[in-house]
Design an enzyme around this catalytic site. Sequence first.
Site, mmCIF file in Angstrom:
data_model
loop_
_atom_site.group_PDB
_atom_site.id
_atom_site.type_symbol
_atom_site.label_atom_id
_atom_site.label_comp_id
_atom_site.label_asym_id
_atom_site.label_seq_id
_atom_site.Cartn_x
_atom_site.Cartn_y
_atom_site.Cartn_z
ATOM 1 N N LYS A 59 0.841 -1.201 0.000
ATOM 2 C CA LYS A 59 0.000 0.000 0.000
ATOM 3 C C LYS A 59 0.875 1.250 0.000
ATOM 4 C CE LYS A 59 -2.040 2.564 3.183
ATOM 5 N NZ LYS A 59 -2.033 3.880 2.511
ATOM 6 N N GLU B 77 10.819 1.390 9.744
ATOM 7 C CA GLU B 77 11.711 2.517 9.431
ATOM 8 C C GLU B 77 10.938 3.782 9.727
ATOM 9 O OE1 GLU B 77 14.791 2.283 8.614
ATOM 10 O OE2 GLU B 77 14.832 0.127 8.306
ATOM 11 N N CYS C 72 13.379 11.563 5.370
ATOM 12 C CA CYS C 72 13.660 11.147 6.757
ATOM 13 C C CYS C 72 15.119 11.395 7.119
ATOM 14 C CB CYS C 72 13.302 9.675 6.928
ATOM 15 S SG CYS C 72 14.101 8.615 5.709
ATOM 16 N N GLU D 193 10.154 15.929 15.311
ATOM 17 C CA GLU D 193 10.326 15.874 13.860
ATOM 18 C C GLU D 193 9.343 16.828 13.185
ATOM 19 O OE1 GLU D 193 8.972 12.410 11.632
ATOM 20 O OE2 GLU D 193 10.864 12.429 10.525
HETATM 21 P P1 NDP Z 1 2.565 7.834 8.166
HETATM 22 O O1 NDP Z 1 3.076 7.056 9.325
HETATM 23 O O2 NDP Z 1 1.427 8.748 8.387
HETATM 24 O O3 NDP Z 1 2.130 6.872 6.978
HETATM 25 C C1 NDP Z 1 2.970 5.925 6.377
HETATM 26 C C2 NDP Z 1 2.122 4.882 5.681
HETATM 27 O O4 NDP Z 1 1.388 4.138 6.666
HETATM 28 C C3 NDP Z 1 1.071 5.460 4.743
HETATM 29 O O5 NDP Z 1 0.896 4.578 3.651
HETATM 30 C C4 NDP Z 1 -0.154 5.501 5.630
HETATM 31 O O6 NDP Z 1 -1.335 5.571 4.905
HETATM 32 C C5 NDP Z 1 0.001 4.199 6.381
HETATM 33 N N1 NDP Z 1 -0.724 4.117 7.644
HETATM 34 C C6 NDP Z 1 -1.193 5.121 8.433
HETATM 35 N N2 NDP Z 1 -1.815 4.622 9.518
HETATM 36 C C7 NDP Z 1 -1.746 3.257 9.437
HETATM 37 C C8 NDP Z 1 -2.191 2.180 10.258
HETATM 38 N N3 NDP Z 1 -2.834 2.382 11.403
HETATM 39 N N4 NDP Z 1 -1.926 0.907 9.857
HETATM 40 C C9 NDP Z 1 -1.262 0.683 8.718
HETATM 41 N N5 NDP Z 1 -0.830 1.661 7.880
HETATM 42 C C10 NDP Z 1 -1.044 2.940 8.243
HETATM 43 O O7 NDP Z 1 3.838 8.595 7.584
HETATM 44 P P2 NDP Z 1 3.848 9.660 6.430
HETATM 45 O O8 NDP Z 1 3.256 9.076 5.194
HETATM 46 O O9 NDP Z 1 3.322 10.937 6.970
HETATM 47 O O10 NDP Z 1 5.427 9.781 6.169
HETATM 48 C C11 NDP Z 1 6.248 10.625 6.882
HETATM 49 C C12 NDP Z 1 6.978 9.870 7.975
HETATM 50 O O11 NDP Z 1 7.723 8.812 7.422
HETATM 51 C C13 NDP Z 1 7.970 10.750 8.679
HETATM 52 O O12 NDP Z 1 7.886 10.545 10.073
HETATM 53 C C14 NDP Z 1 9.310 10.246 8.164
HETATM 54 O O13 NDP Z 1 10.378 10.462 9.029
HETATM 55 C C15 NDP Z 1 9.041 8.797 7.970
HETATM 56 N N6 NDP Z 1 9.989 8.226 7.036
HETATM 57 C C16 NDP Z 1 10.940 7.355 7.504
HETATM 58 C C17 NDP Z 1 11.894 6.839 6.664
HETATM 59 C C18 NDP Z 1 12.923 5.857 7.143
HETATM 60 O O14 NDP Z 1 13.505 5.174 6.299
HETATM 61 N N7 NDP Z 1 13.173 5.745 8.429
HETATM 62 C C19 NDP Z 1 11.934 7.222 5.247
HETATM 63 C C20 NDP Z 1 10.885 8.124 4.864
HETATM 64 C C21 NDP Z 1 9.944 8.600 5.738
HETATM 65 P P3 NDP Z 1 -2.033 7.014 4.722
HETATM 66 O O15 NDP Z 1 -1.084 7.855 3.955
HETATM 67 O O16 NDP Z 1 -3.243 6.708 3.971
HETATM 68 O O17 NDP Z 1 -2.288 7.539 6.094
#
Ligand code: NDP
Length: 484
Positions: free
Chosen positions: A173, A248, A282, A385
């Site tokens: 997803k 991650e 990130c 963050e």
């Molecule tokens: P989110 O945690 O909001 O979402 C990440 C993904 O998880 C999306 O596809 C989201 O869907 C989905 N999601 C949300 N809630 C749930 C749930 N309860 N169960 C399963 N899936 C869920 O992060 P963001 O998309 O806002 O991304 C930004 C974040 O990602 C930042 O904190 C950043 O630091 C981190 N990040 C970390 C990296 C790493 O390698 N450590 C690399 C890149 C980013 P939906 O969008 O529909 O809510």
Amino acid sequence: MMRLQNYIGGELVAPRGGRTLDNIEPATGEVYGSIPDSDAADVADAVAAAKAAYPGWSRMPASERSALMLRVAEIIDARCDELARAESKDNGKPVALARAVDIPRAAANFRFFATAILHVSSESHSTDTRAINITMRQPFGVAGLISPWNLPLYLFTWKIAPALAAGNTAVAKPSELTPATAFLLAEICREAGLPPGVLNIVHGLGAKAGAAIVEHPDVTAISFTGGTQTGAAIARTAAPMFKKLSLELGGKNPNIVFADADLDEALRTSKRAAFSNQGQICLCGSRLFVERAVYDEFVERFVAATRQIVIGDPQDERTEHGALVSAAHRDKVCGYIDLARQEGGTLRCGGQRPKGLPERVAGGYFVEPTVLTDLDVQCRVNQEEIFGPVVTITPFDDERQVIAHANSVPYGLAASVWTRDISRAHRVARDLQSGTVWVNCWMLRDLRVPFGGVKQSGVGREGGLEALRFFTEPKNVCIATPEL
Ligand code: NDP
């Protein structure tokens, strides 16, 4: 209007419930397409398709799996411009950045794991003269892959490629904010001849479609990249089901400049580290620490360089700084800029909505690259963050002090150190609580090295053999060798 569909069992299909979500272009704030608002029924279909495809895919010779994945990489390269434009429109990032970084890296992810799988070896241990143990690594079935919006195709394929290369099938997803390149990837997989059900892509909301993937009993492992709070919620569901987990998560990365560094290079790269992709990576170096002897000069030159960044329509080739991904995210980032003022910070530049934007993007979610100084290391702006184009600069007096400052946050994803003193570079790198430390560089990535964070930046490592380890289970076969 671009109407996206799920990719299940090799077909492009509408969600069972018939509901859709708007897809908004962040640079304009306008709806330009729709995506499936999938639910547990769609996820169940995807998992069933993945389960059905698993026996054939896992038993297919690695060389054949590899060839199919290399074909996917070739088509990504061939459609690079189209993918870059789609990603820029979906995400607000400059098209030149998507074309130079995101899309080539997506092809590289497929290529890397498609060839890595041809070179893995298994271990054997002889137990004196009594037995030989052969340790095989086997795929486990269906992997659940959930990725964020900031580097949409890059991070999506960083999970898909090792999962498939290892012989698993997958239900993946993308973020609902940036679904377009995932949809195009489905088309590409069909064109490449990937067998139906090997990869299934379900679009929709995290709390609905994402949660359904995590909850599904036939999904054996979850690889998630996203925010720390979402990671914690996923772990709460997955842990009692004994699922394998790779998380991650967020970062608040220090970028440390010593007075003996090559300041020109440190400035150039620190600007990139702070503001690439509007600070929505990130790995961005959002906390700059500069040794006091060069602090004033550095701040002055950094602010001057930041003011030169070209802000504009992300679809324009000359643009260096585009829009933030959504109105909600723009408001969150602006909230932190307001908070910085309340916390006693000095706004050195930025902090506003840019003026003079082209008419097409006048309604977009833009925030200027923003530099803040005079903030306490412990204040919220320096601890939480922000994930936007906001960098703080803090002076320091010695190595021990800056290491304490750097390690004072709950995160530990990446750090940079700028110095010409090799002994100091080693000492500081050793003592930083961080999954990656870059010395005199930033975001120089070798796909073979383990990637991930410590503390609240996550658990598990992606990249290279670590990823292939995550996506396989060791099985030991102990063969007795009795004496004649
Ligand atoms: P989110 O945690 O909001 O979402 C990440 C993904 O998880 C999306 O596809 C989201 O869907 C989905 N999601 C949300 N809630 C749930 C749930 N309860 N169960 C399963 N899936 C869920 O992060 P963001 O998309 O806002 O991304 C930004 C974040 O990602 C930042 O904190 C950043 O630091 C981190 N990040 C970390 C990296 C790493 O390698 N450590 C690399 C890149 C980013 P939906 O969008 O529909 O809510």
